[in-house]
Design a protein around this motif. Sequence first.
Motif, mmCIF file in Angstrom:
data_model
loop_
_atom_site.group_PDB
_atom_site.id
_atom_site.type_symbol
_atom_site.label_atom_id
_atom_site.label_comp_id
_atom_site.label_asym_id
_atom_site.label_seq_id
_atom_site.Cartn_x
_atom_site.Cartn_y
_atom_site.Cartn_z
ATOM 1 N N LEU A 125 58.796 -49.569 60.769
ATOM 2 C CA LEU A 125 57.730 -49.114 61.667
ATOM 3 C C LEU A 125 58.296 -48.612 62.992
ATOM 4 O O LEU A 125 57.909 -47.546 63.491
ATOM 5 N N VAL A 126 59.208 -49.392 63.578
ATOM 6 C CA VAL A 126 59.805 -49.017 64.863
ATOM 7 C C VAL A 126 60.548 -47.691 64.734
ATOM 8 O O VAL A 126 60.412 -46.791 65.577
ATOM 9 N N LEU A 127 61.329 -47.557 63.674
ATOM 10 C CA LEU A 127 62.098 -46.330 63.478
ATOM 11 C C LEU A 127 61.185 -45.136 63.170
ATOM 12 O O LEU A 127 61.441 -44.013 63.616
ATOM 13 N N GLY A 128 60.103 -45.390 62.418
ATOM 14 C CA GLY A 128 59.161 -44.322 62.106
ATOM 15 C C GLY A 128 58.485 -43.788 63.341
ATOM 16 O O GLY A 128 58.362 -42.563 63.531
ATOM 17 N N VAL A 129 58.030 -44.701 64.206
ATOM 18 C CA VAL A 129 57.384 -44.280 65.459
ATOM 19 C C VAL A 129 58.394 -43.570 66.354
ATOM 20 O O VAL A 129 58.096 -42.524 66.955
ATOM 21 N N SER A 130 59.603 -44.129 66.430
ATOM 22 C CA SER A 130 60.643 -43.502 67.258
ATOM 23 C C SER A 130 60.992 -42.114 66.743
ATOM 24 O O SER A 130 61.283 -41.198 67.520
ATOM 25 N N GLY A 131 60.940 -41.949 65.419
ATOM 26 C CA GLY A 131 61.259 -40.667 64.816
ATOM 27 C C GLY A 131 60.309 -39.559 65.230
ATOM 28 O O GLY A 131 60.675 -38.377 65.226
ATOM 29 N N CYS A 132 59.080 -39.936 65.599
ATOM 30 C CA CYS A 132 58.112 -38.934 66.070
ATOM 31 C C CYS A 132 58.568 -38.294 67.375
ATOM 32 O O CYS A 132 58.187 -37.158 67.696
ATOM 33 N N PHE A 133 59.394 -39.019 68.138
ATOM 34 C CA PHE A 133 59.882 -38.504 69.416
ATOM 35 C C PHE A 133 61.317 -37.983 69.306
ATOM 36 O O PHE A 133 61.664 -36.973 69.902
ATOM 37 N N VAL A 134 62.135 -38.712 68.532
ATOM 38 C CA VAL A 134 63.539 -38.326 68.396
ATOM 39 C C VAL A 134 63.701 -37.194 67.398
ATOM 40 O O VAL A 134 64.528 -36.288 67.577
ATOM 41 N N GLY A 135 62.905 -37.257 66.337
ATOM 42 C CA GLY A 135 63.020 -36.265 65.276
ATOM 43 C C GLY A 135 63.907 -36.770 64.149
ATOM 44 O O GLY A 135 64.925 -37.423 64.393
ATOM 45 N N ILE A 136 63.490 -36.512 62.935
ATOM 46 C CA ILE A 136 64.267 -36.902 61.752
ATOM 47 C C ILE A 136 64.544 -35.640 60.944
ATOM 48 O O ILE A 136 63.621 -34.987 60.472
ATOM 49 N N GLU A 137 65.816 -35.326 60.816
ATOM 50 C CA GLU A 137 66.208 -34.101 60.124
ATOM 51 C C GLU A 137 67.179 -34.426 58.998
ATOM 52 O O GLU A 137 68.286 -34.910 59.238
ATOM 53 N N ILE A 138 66.736 -34.209 57.776
ATOM 54 C CA ILE A 138 67.577 -34.426 56.596
ATOM 55 C C ILE A 138 67.617 -33.099 55.836
ATOM 56 O O ILE A 138 66.635 -32.696 55.220
#
Length: 344
Positions: free
Chosen positions: A234-247
């Motif tokens: 959950l923490v990483l998912g929410v953070s990903g909304c701001f940091v961005g997740i690129e695979i």
Amino acid sequence: MNETRVLIIFYFPETNNFVILQCGFYVDGGVGRNNTYNMSGNTKAVLLASVAVLSWATVATAFKIALMHLSVFCMLTVATVTAMAVYAVMMTLERKWGVLRAMPAGLMVKTASLGIVNPVVYYLVLFKAYDMLPAQMAQPLNYAWPIFLLVLLAVFNHEKIPAQKYIGMLISVSGVVCISLGGGGVAGRVSITGIFLALFSAVFWAAYWMFNNRLSGKVDGTVALFLEFFAGSLVLGVSGCFVGIEIDSLEGLMSGVYIGLFEMGIPFLTFGMALRITKNPALINQMCYLSPFLSLFLIAMVLGERIATGTYVGLVLIVAGLVYNQYFVKDQGQQVGKGEGAVK
């Protein structure tokens, strides 16, 4: 006595290498009425522990391969979600969802909050250390966590460190110094920041062990792991909304999944099972000391790192200090390296 042999074949597509590991263990077996061999609890325990040890032996190499394709944050996010899925499957197989629903809300929140430490903070620091250091340096430095655990137990739990344990701590610390100063034998320039991050990761793991141990007996192990990795996801998912997740590659996705399976998920389950069914927990715990040495073999074979003499000497000193404290010094309240806390 029966000899149990474990044969594991690893394939690394990045380098097109196959690595075959074979380990043999002598354990007590059982003989049925018709001379049919029955697998004893100790044999099963050794096999389960072997899965954990061999899995952990591969992950330093896997970290470096994954970092070729993913950022530290993306790598952690993929691995954490994968591990959470592993624990969810185990919860279903063990029918533990009812146990979770019956947990007091306060205990549930307290357990889930540990997910901030592990997996989030611990692995962010550890993966960044691997990003900045050769694998042969990051791996043994992280393995020094029981040294920090002794200090944390003394500070927070007011548990006196037996005088003899300072000898083991000094031996292990000398190993840390040897690896850190021996960076000149490693190709390329060594990052001082990376060394500190590797040591900080050991501090965070020791802190996680200490706080998690306080919940021992109050929370089922599988349920606790699921809650921690669910909270971490959950923490990483929410953070990903701001940091961005690129695979952007299948190799990156699969390497992250591999880390989730064989660093964060399956080994903790199999090692915990091994400790629960064995009649010889000392043997199971001792098997953990094989992992860092097997890891150096894979680092050299797959990543092509030339292992520096200082790395070998330092790792031997770190392990020697840990073994001395665990098996040659009488505990006076401190429980370092015992039970499931001995893993990794």
